[in-house]
Enzyme design. Structure first.
Site, short mmCIF file in Angstrom:
data_model
loop_
_atom_site.label_atom_id
_atom_site.label_comp_id
_atom_site.label_asym_id
_atom_site.label_seq_id
_atom_site.Cartn_x
_atom_site.Cartn_y
_atom_site.Cartn_z
N SER A 107 0.82 -1.20 0.00
CA SER A 107 0.00 0.00 0.00
C SER A 107 0.86 1.25 0.00
CB SER A 107 -0.89 -0.01 1.25
OG SER A 107 -1.48 1.26 1.45
N TYR A 129 -2.09 5.45 -4.23
CA TYR A 129 -3.07 6.52 -4.05
C TYR A 129 -2.50 7.73 -4.77
CZ TYR A 129 -5.91 4.23 -0.44
OH TYR A 129 -6.76 3.41 0.24
N THR A 155 -5.88 2.76 -6.95
CA THR A 155 -7.16 2.71 -6.23
C THR A 155 -8.05 3.85 -6.67
OG1 THR A 155 -6.13 1.65 -4.34
CG2 THR A 155 -8.23 2.77 -3.96
N LYS A 215 -8.24 -0.62 -9.59
CA LYS A 215 -8.90 -1.24 -8.44
C LYS A 215 -10.07 -0.38 -7.96
CE LYS A 215 -7.97 -2.77 -3.70
NZ LYS A 215 -8.40 -1.64 -2.86
N HIS A 239 -13.67 -1.86 -1.75
CA HIS A 239 -12.79 -1.43 -0.67
C HIS A 239 -13.15 -2.15 0.64
CE1 HIS A 239 -9.81 2.05 -0.42
NE2 HIS A 239 -9.71 1.52 0.79
#
Lengths: 340, 340, 340, 340
Positions: A107, A129, A155, A215, A239
Site C-alpha cells: 500500500s 493513491y 485505487t 482497483k 474497498h
C-alpha cells in the site's frame, strides 16, 4: 480458539490480541456495514455443482498473473499500516507471500517504505493513491519501478472518505504507526487526490511501463472504459465495504464486469474472501485471481510472517480440496457451470 | 425428551448419551456446515398440495428396489463405524432393517465384517470405497457377493477428504472402534483410492454381476454418464454435507438428475431426511427411494436394534399419514404435482 | 397484558389462563408446525395498495353468505370441545356470533349437543364429520335440519389423524369434556369415517336440502370437482395447520381456488386470521368470507360470550379501519388490486 | 451513546431522554408495525452501483422545490405536537431548517400557531388537515398565506384513525401540549374531516394561489388523478407507518408513482429515511426531494434547534459522501442506474 484450522480462527484470535481501536480500524466498514456483511454473504449464498469420476490425481493450482507465475490464483490485497498489527509490519506479509508464490500488493500507506518492503522479494505490486501533487505521484511510481514492483494498482474508489463509524468513535485512542513512504521518499506524502478522472489514468499509462491495474471497478460500464484506457487488469472491489455502504457485493457484480472486460484485461476481485472455496466461486464467475485483505491482517496479528504463511496454506489446502471435490484438475477448468 | 415421538427426539437423546467426540463425528459436516443445514432446509421449504375425497381406505407403501420388494421406499444409508455408537454395531441397524423389510447398506468402513453383518439377513447392499490396490477392491466385492449382498453401492464423492472441522478439533480424543473388513478379509484394507474415473466403473461392472449403484451424483451430466456406463441406480448424495461444503442440497438437484436418468436407472437420494413426509417430497421429485443416515445412528445410539426399529416405524407412520392426507393410495401415485 | 386491544392480547391472556394440556390442544399444529406458522405469515407478507380521496363517509361491511345476511364477511369456524375452554361451551361463542350478525359453525365434536347450541339463535351452520355408519351420519344431518342449521359444512381433510405432537406428549394429562352429540342424539357417535370419496358427497347432496359447504379444499382441481358435484361453497382450509404439515398456506392457494370455482360456488378461507386487515386481504384474493378459529377460543377462554363479542368487535373495527384507509366503501369494492 | 455521529445516535439518546408515553407516540406505528419497519428495510435493501473517475471535485447538492432554492433535496416532514419533545416546539426545527436552507412543513396540529412558527423565516410550507367545517379550513389556508407559507401540503391518508396500539395502551398517561392553531386562530380547530374527495381538492385549488402538494399518495392511479386535479407535487407517504399497517413501503412504490406523475408534478417521498444515502436512493427512483420526520424529532428532543441543525448536517454530509463515491457531481445526475 484452540488449534487454528480456518481463517475464522485467525480472526477470533486477532480480536482477542489486538488493541480495541486497532481492531475497530481493521474490522470496521462504512456506515451500517451492510456492504461489509454483504461481501461475505454473497460468497456463502453461491452453491457448487460437484462432478465425479474425473480422475483428479493431479490437481494443479498454478496460474499466471500479468504474465508472472503464481502458485495459486490468490494474492494479498493492499492494506494500510501493518505496524498497527505486528512489529514485522509489511515485511511479514510480503515474505509470506513470496514464500507462497503469490503476489503481495504494498500500500502507499504502508508502515514501511516500499524500498524496505522490496527486501521480501517475490512478486510485488505497488498500490498507488494518486497524490494531489503529480510530482509526488510520479516519484512514488518511479520508486516502485526502481524497487522491482511489477504492477501499479491504482485505487479508484476514494473520491470521498468512507464514513467508518467505528473509527470515528475511536479517533482519540487510535494507536499510531509510521508512514513508511513519507519518511523515505524524496517528496513528502501529501493528502490523497480524491478527484481523479480518466485523464489521470492516461497520464499514468504514459508515465510508466508497469501494467496498470484499476482497483475499485464495480460496473461493466467502468470495466469497458478501463479496457479502452489500456488497463492490464480490472480489480473488482468495494474497498472491503469501507467506502460506500450499500454498494453491491463484489461477487455479485463480478460476472457482468468480467463479460465487459471481454478477455482484454485480467479480472481480479476482493472483498469477503474467507475460504479457499471462495476462490473457486470467484474464478467460476470470471475472475483470474482473488485478493485477500483482512484475513492476512488477522494472521499477521496472530503470528507475523509465520501466521500469514499459515493463513495462505489454509486457503491453498481448502482450494485444492474444493477443486478435487468439484472434479477440477487445473485452474483453467473452473468454468461457469461449477457454481449456481 | 420424555417419550420418543419423532426423529428429533432420537437426535436429542443421542446427543445427551454419546461421548462428545463421537457426537461431533456423527453430527458434523464440512467447513461451515452450510450444505449440512441446506439439506434439511431444502426439504422443509417444499410445500404439499393435498387432495381430498380420494378414498384412501387402502394405502400401500410397498415398492421394489433393484427388483427386490421393499415394504416402504426407504433404505438405510451406509455410515461408518457403528461401534462408536452402540455395542451391537452394524448388526443392530441391519437387523432392524431386515425386520422392517427395507434394504440396509453396509459400509466398507463398518465396525463388523461384512460377513458378520450378513447374519442379519434381509436385503443387504454393500457400499464400496474403491481401494488403491485393485486386488483389495476385488476381494471386497467377491466377499460381498459370497455373503449375499445384492447391490454394490460405489461412493464417488471422496476425491478429497471433506474438511470436517469438528472432527479436526476432536482428533486427539476420538474414541476407537474396530475396522471390521480389515480383520476378517483375505487382504488388509488400504487407503481409499481417491482418484477414480469412469474406467474404474467399467472395470467394476465387468467384475461383478451385482447391480451398480453410483452414490454421490449431483448433476444431470453425471447422471447421464452413469446411465451410459451401465449403472442400475443413481444415488443423489452430497455425503450428508460432509464432503464439499456449499454443494447444493440434494433435494434441490433431484428433479434434474431424475430427468437425466430418464427412467433408465433407478434414482435414490439421501441427505436431510428427518420426517416421513420428506420421503413423499423426494418421490414427487423423481426419487424411487430415500436413504436415511444420521437418524439411524441416533436411534442406534439410543436403543440399538430396538431403537432403529422404532425409528423406522416412525418414518413409516409419518409417510403413511402424509400419503393419506395427500390423497395418495400407493407409492406409484406420488406425482410431481403433489409438491411445490 | 393490561387492556385488550387486539386478538394477540386474547391469545396471551388465554395462555396464562388455560390448563397447559388444553392450551397445547388449542394452540398446536401437526408435526413441525410449519403450516401452522405459514398460515399467519402468508397474511403478513401481503401488502396493501391504499387509495385516497374516495369519500368513505359511508363504509358498509355487510354481505350475504349462502343467501343469508351477515353484518361482516366473517364467520366462526368449527372447533371442537369448547368445554375445555369455558363453562359456557359452544353457547358462549354461538350467542356472540348471533349478536354480531355472523354465522356460527357448530362442530360435530361439540361439548354441547347441536340442539342445545341451537338455543343461541342466529345464522348457525353444522360441521359434519361423516361417520363410519351412514345411519349415524344421516341422523346428525336430520337433527341439524330440524334444529334450524342453515348449511352443512363437510370436513374433507381428515383421511388420517394429523400428527399433533404437542397433544401426543400431553395425552395422559388432557382434561376431559362432554361429547354433546353422543349423549343427546338417537345414535351413538362412532369413529369418524376417514375414507370419503366424491360418492359420499353425492349421497349427502341427495340426503339434504341444506347447501353443502366443502371444507378442506386446497387445490383448484378439487375446487372444480366440488362445483361439479354441486357444492354451494368451497372452504379453503388446511385445518389450521393441524393435519398435513407443510401444506401450503391457505391464503397462498386462495386465488387459484377462487378462479377454479369460477363464481359457481362461494369461496371461504380459514387459517391464520389474526387481524381485521386479514379479511380484506382474503376478499381481495377471491374469498367471500373468512372464518376464524383459534382467536374465538382465546376469547372464549378469557371471557365466555362477552369475550367472543369483544373479539368480533375488534375484527370488525380493524376491518372497517382497513377499508376506510384503502378507500373502500363496501365489501364488493374490495378488488384484486387492493393487495400485492 | 457517546459522540453523535449518525441519526441512530439521536434516536437512542432521545429514547433515553423522553417520557415513555411521548416516546411511544413518537416511535410507534399502526397495528403490528409491519409498514413502520418495512419503510426502513426497503431503503436498506437497495444497492448502489458506484462509478469511478468522474472528477467529483465539485459536488453540488442544491436543487429547487416548487421553484424555491433548497440547499439539498431534503425537507422536514410535518409532525404534530413538538411541545411533547422540546420546549422550543416547532420553532426549534423550523429555525434549523431555515439555517440549513431546506423547507420546513408546519403541521396543522403544531404546538405553536402557524404565525408563531413563521418567525423562524426560511422556506415554510403548511400541512393542512381539512376540517369538517370548510370555514375553519379556509381560515387556516388564509392564515398560512398571510404568514408567508409557500405551499399547502394536504394530508390525504386519514380517512380513518390509524390503530397505533402503543398509543392506545398509553392513552391515560400521555403528556399534554398546546394546540397552537386553536388558541391563536379566528376559528376553533374542530375534528379533522376524514371523508375527503377529489372535489375537496378542486375547492382548495380554487381557494388559494399556493401550490398544492398532495401527501399520502401510494399508487400510480392516484398520482395520475393528482396531476389531473392540478397538484403541483405528489408526496408519496404512508404516514410513517402510522395509518394502514401492511401498506407497501414508500420506496417500493416510488418508481411507479413517479412514472405516473410523468414530470407534470414534483414527486416527494417520506418514511424510513435514516441516512443521507437514502436520499440518493429516493432520487434515483424518481423523487425530487425526501422529507424527514421522526429523526427531526429525535434531534429536537436531544438538543432543540441545535440538535436539528446537527441532524441536518449529518444527512448532508452523508449525502455528499454518497454522491462523491457514486461519481455524481450534481443532484440532476442521480439517475435510475445508480441503484439496483
Amino acid at each position: 480458539v484452540g488449534e487454528i484450522i480456518n481463517l475464522a480462527d485467525f480472526e477470533e484470535r486477532a480480536r482477542q490480541t489486538l488493541d480495541p481501536a486497532a481492531w475497530a480500524y481493521l474490522e470496521g466498514g462504512a456506515s451500517d456495514e451492510i456492504t461489509l456483511r454483504a461481501n461475505e454473504e454473497a460468497f456463502r449464498r453461491r452453491r457448487f455443482r460437484p462432478r465425479v469420476l474425473r480422475d483428479v490425481s493431479s490437481c494443479d493450482l498454478s496460474t499466471t498473473l500479468l504474465g508472472q507465475a503464481a502458485r495459486m490464483p490468490v494474492g494479498i490485497a493492499p492494506t494500510a499500516h501493518h505496524g498497527l498489527f505486528h512489529p514485522e509490519c509489511e515485511l511479514g506479509a510480503a515474505r509470506a507471500a513470496a514464500a507462497a508464490g503469490v503476489p503481495f500488493t504494498a500500500s502507499t500507506n504502508s508502515s514501511l517504505s516500499l524500498e524496505a518492503i522490496a527486501a521480501a522479494g517475490g512478486d510485488r505490486w505497488f498500490q498507488l493513491y494518486a497524490q494531489r501533487d503529480r510530482a509526488v505521484t510520479e516519484s512514488l511510481v518511479k520508486r516502485a519501478e526502481a524497487s522491482g514492483y511489477r504492477a501499479l494498482v491504482v485505487t479508484l474508489d476514494t473520491a470521498g472518505q468512507g464514513r467508518r463509524e467505528r473509527d470515528m468513535r475511536m479517533r482519540d485512542v487510535m494507536p499510531q504507526t509510521t508512514q513508511g513512504n513519507d519518511a523515505t521518499g524524496g517528496n513528502s506524502l501529501e493528502a490523497v487526490a480524491p478527484f481523479l478522472s480518466w485523464r489521470d489514468i492516461d497520464w499514468l499509462r504514459d508515465l510508466t511501463p508497469l501494467p496498470l491495474v484499476l482497483k475499485g471497478i464495480m460496473t461493466p460500464e467502468d470495466a469497458a472504459l478501463a479496457v479502452e484506457h489500456g488497463a492490464a487488469a480490472v480489480w473488482v472491489s468495494n474497498h472491503g465495504g469501507r467506502q460506500l455502504d450499500r454498494s453491491l457485493a463484489t461477487i455479485d457484480v463480478l460476472e457482468d464486469v468480467a463479460a465487459a472486460a471481454g478477455g482484454k484485461a485480467e479480472v481480479y476481485v476482493d472483498g469477503g474472501v474467507r475460504r479457499g472455496g471462495d476462490v473457486a466461486v470467484a474464478l467460476a464467475l470470471g475472475a483470474r485471481a482473488v485478493f485477500v485483505g483482512r484475513p492476512v491482517l488477522y494472521a499477521l496479528a496472530v503470528g507475523g510472517e509465520r501466521g500469514v504463511r499459515d493463513a495462505l496454506a489454509v486457503i491453498k489446502a481448502e482450494l485444492r480440496n474444493t477443486m478435487a471435490l468439484l472434479g477440477i484438475r487445473a485452474i483453467g477448468e473452473i468454468a461457469r457451470d461449477c457454481v449456481l
